[in-house]
Enzyme design. Structure first.
Site, PDB file in Angstrom:
ATOM      1  N   ASP A   1       0.743  -1.387  -0.296  1.00 42.00           N
ATOM      2  CA  ASP A   1       0.142   0.044   0.214  1.00 42.00           C
ATOM      3  C   ASP A   1       1.222   1.816  -0.131  1.00 42.00           C
ATOM      4  O   ASP A   1       2.016   1.452   0.845  1.00 42.00           O
ATOM      5  CB  ASP A   1      -0.610  -0.163   1.621  1.00 42.00           C
ATOM      6  CG  ASP A   1      -1.957   0.785   1.114  1.00 42.00           C
ATOM      7  OD1 ASP A   1      -3.273   0.686   0.810  1.00 42.00           O
ATOM      8  OD2 ASP A   1      -1.777   2.029   2.327  1.00 42.00           O
TER       9      ASP A   1
ATOM     10  N   GLU B   1       2.089  -0.121  -4.651  1.00 42.61           N
ATOM     11  CA  GLU B   1       1.247   0.550  -5.344  1.00 42.61           C
ATOM     12  C   GLU B   1       1.834   2.050  -5.546  1.00 42.61           C
ATOM     13  O   GLU B   1       2.005   2.355  -4.032  1.00 42.61           O
ATOM     14  CB  GLU B   1       0.201   1.018  -4.449  1.00 42.61           C
ATOM     15  CG  GLU B   1      -1.017   2.044  -5.053  1.00 42.61           C
ATOM     16  CD  GLU B   1      -2.060   2.747  -3.736  1.00 42.61           C
ATOM     17  OE1 GLU B   1      -3.117   3.726  -4.083  1.00 42.61           O
ATOM     18  OE2 GLU B   1      -1.449   2.045  -2.447  1.00 42.61           O
TER      19      GLU B   1
HETATM   20  C1  GLC Z   1      -4.095   2.888  -0.678  1.00 45.10           C
HETATM   21  C2  GLC Z   1      -5.516   2.225  -0.489  1.00 45.10           C
HETATM   22  C3  GLC Z   1      -6.604   2.599  -0.700  1.00 45.10           C
HETATM   23  C4  GLC Z   1      -6.483   4.237   1.386  1.00 45.10           C
HETATM   24  C5  GLC Z   1      -4.808   4.442   1.195  1.00 45.10           C
HETATM   25  C6  GLC Z   1      -4.782   4.689   2.549  1.00 45.10           C
HETATM   26  O1  GLC Z   1      -4.547   4.007  -1.461  1.00 45.10           O
HETATM   27  O2  GLC Z   1      -5.544   1.847  -2.324  1.00 45.10           O
HETATM   28  O3  GLC Z   1      -7.847   2.268  -0.242  1.00 45.10           O
HETATM   29  O4  GLC Z   1      -7.530   4.759   1.456  1.00 45.10           O
HETATM   30  O5  GLC Z   1      -4.026   3.754   0.526  1.00 45.10           O
HETATM   31  O6  GLC Z   1      -4.131   3.374   3.155  1.00 45.10           O
END
Ligand code: GLC
Ligand code: CA
Length: 535
Positions: free
Chosen positions: A200, A263
């Protein structure tokens, strides 16, 4: 070339709250995922990425983790998880978990301890700063969910940093104890047999050591979210992140064939750095280019540029990946409509690189209206009405035409899409022309043709509204031709593909057989063709 499973395989994202409820509380659970493993195996995917199922106060629906090595009772138990994992493995399905390293929940014991006193041994595990000299937050950083990225703590008289909600305090990754504790989390799940992690907000975990202000964003327009007032050059994507990634990679490699998918939401060149050099980065920095494509880019010429630029930017030896949607973005069918969602499915599953499908996109669930009174997403509640809310893409899966679409015996935590009585798995599985059947056939073709799952990719010249490309593996060559427009188009095939036969069309009914090198595409039609001599 012998490819790894995470290269030729297809990932399917499960948002556990909305997949299948088995105990009648209106919230999906791990037993619900286990119940549908046969569905996923028959659909033809290879790995599940499960969004967070750890104990959490659910301020951000699981992305606020209160214990990294447990399962939230709403989702089940560790024993349920182990059962799910072995049931998945028994069907040849891999399991990828979500790893949330940037922040914990404000109810995580680490934060409770850190907050208890300035002298707490865990004080430095989080980012505590004094108020600015004139009072107020230490700098101008803005939370991705709007408002200052700092919250005042009355008890100890300091601010703490949070890139997201105040219930999600950011960890201090410059602290070696934090690193050790968080690396242990990876080992804990790898040792249980987990096949990989989606990491994440990986680009967020290091901030500039001197906490200087972010520069203002000269292109800021109100309406896109307050976070865009500044450029996050000091609060994200610091060079130190790559050292930590290298250690994560070493840990993963020690466990064998595991995958790390990060991500990373950054401009192309910067996101490519997350591949690292010499195999020390993550395997796949998530590629959001198809999710972020504007309507103007969703044309044959636009997509040719987009895909071409991404392919060209890949470092030596790096493997691409593609995704159309997630629990954070509006659904593909809501963005592009039903007919183009089918073209997009063909694009996703025929480009070079690992595809990730998002649950429900195989049903082409469209724009779901979530009435104001039912809104759950903190993103929407904090900056309402801008279209930033994520509830519309988190609504429950529809399995059949009974009760609450077979998702739950109780009222689901978010409403179902309106047309669930017809747009559900049971109904669409039986309909050869449904989008679900199209996904099944695309996934079956990927298994039958290594050219699609691991072959080379080369672009053909764009002709009108048609994006065309070739996938090749050894002697096997396939042509993909996608009509991105709503009018009939013709497309001239390369000479070697003359009289190719159509393996699959996105449009129901018979496609027109190519006459020599001329292909006639119906509106919104995507075709996969095999040269006539190919098996
Ligand atoms: C990422 C997740 C999202 C979340 C954010 C904070 O972007 O995919 O859903 O709100 O991180 O953890
Ligand atoms: Ca449940």
């Amino acid at each position: 070339m012998s490819a790894a499973w995470w290269q030729w395989g297809v990932v399917y994202q499960v948002y556990p709250r909305s997949f299948q409820d088995t105990n009648g509380d209106g919230i999906g659970d791990l037993a619900g995922i286990e119940q549908h493993l046969d569905y996923l195996a028959d659909l033809g995917v290879d790995a599940l990425w499960i969004s967070p199922m750890y104990p959490s106060p659910m301020a951000d629906f699981g992305y606020d983790v209160a214990d990294y090595c447990e399962v939230d009772p709403r989702f089940g138990t560790l024993a349920d998880f182990d059962r799910l994992l072995s049931a998945a493995h028994a069907r040849g399905l891999k399991i990828i978990l979500d790893y949330v390293p940037n922040h914990t929940s404000n109810r995580h014991p680490w934060f409770l301890e850190s907050r208890s006193a300035r002298t707490s041994p865990k004080r430095d595990w989080y980012l505590w700063r004094d108020a600015a000299p004139g009072g107020g937050p230490p700098n101008n950083w803005i939370s991705d969910f709007g408002g200052p990225a700092w919250t005042w703590d009355e008890a100890t008289g300091q601010y703490y940093a949070h890139a997201f909600l105040k219930e999600q305090p950011d960890l201090n990754w410059r602290n070696p104890e934090v690193q050790r504790a968080m690396f242990d989390v990876l080992r804990f799940w790898f040792a249980r047999g987990v096949d990989g992690f989606r990491i994440d907000v990986l680009w967020h975990i290091f901030k500039a050591a001197d906490f200087r202000d972010n520069p203002p964003n000269p292109d800021y327009r109100p309406g896109r979210g307050e976070m865009h007032r500044v450029l996050q050059t000091c609060s994200t994507d610091q060079p130190e992140v790559h050292g930590v990634i290298a250690e994560m990679r070493r840990i993963a490699d020690r466990f064998g064939a595991r995958v790390l998918i990060g991500e990373v939401c950054l401009p192309l060149e910067r996101s490519m750095r997350y591949y690292g050099t010499d195999g020390e980065g993550i395997h796949l920095p998530f590629n959001f280019r198809l999710v972020d494509a504007t309507p103007a880019q969703w044309t044959a010429a636009g997509l040719a540029d987009l895909v071409g630029a991404y392919e060209a930017a890949l470092p030596e030896g790096a493997w691409p990946n593609w995704v159309l949607g997630s629990h954070d973005a509006p659904r593909i069918a809501a963005r592009r409509g039903d007919a183009q969602a089918r073209v997009a499915a063909m694009l996703l599953l025929t480009l070079r690189g690992t595809p990730t499908l998002y649950q429900g996109d195989e049903l082409a669930i469209g724009a779901v209206h979530v009435p104001a009174a039912s809104v759950q997403d903190p993103r929407e509640l904090r900056e309402p009405g801008l279209g930033l809310g994520r509830d519309p893409s988190r609504t429950p899966m529809a399995w059949n035409a009974e009760g609450h679409a077979g998702f739950s015996s109780a009222l689901p935590w978010l409403p179902l899409h309106d047309d669930w009585p017809t747009r559900n798995v049971a109904r669409m599985w039986a309909d050869r022309e449904s989008t679900l059947s199209l996904y099944r056939r695309l996934l079956a073709l990927r298994r039958a043709y290594p050219a699609l799952s691991r072959g080379e990719w080369s672009l053909l010249p764009v002709q009108g509204d048609v994006l065309g490309y070739v996938r090749g593996h050894g002697a096997q060559r396939l042509v993909v031709a996608l009509n991105l427009g709503a009018t009939p188009q013709s497309f001239t095939l390369p000479a070697w593909a003359a009289s190719a036969r159509v393996l699959l069309s996105t449009v129901p009914g018979d496609p027109s057989p190519p006459s020599s090198t001329t292909l006639h595409l119906r509106p919104d039609e995507g075709l996969i063709l095999a040269p006539s001599l190919e098996a």
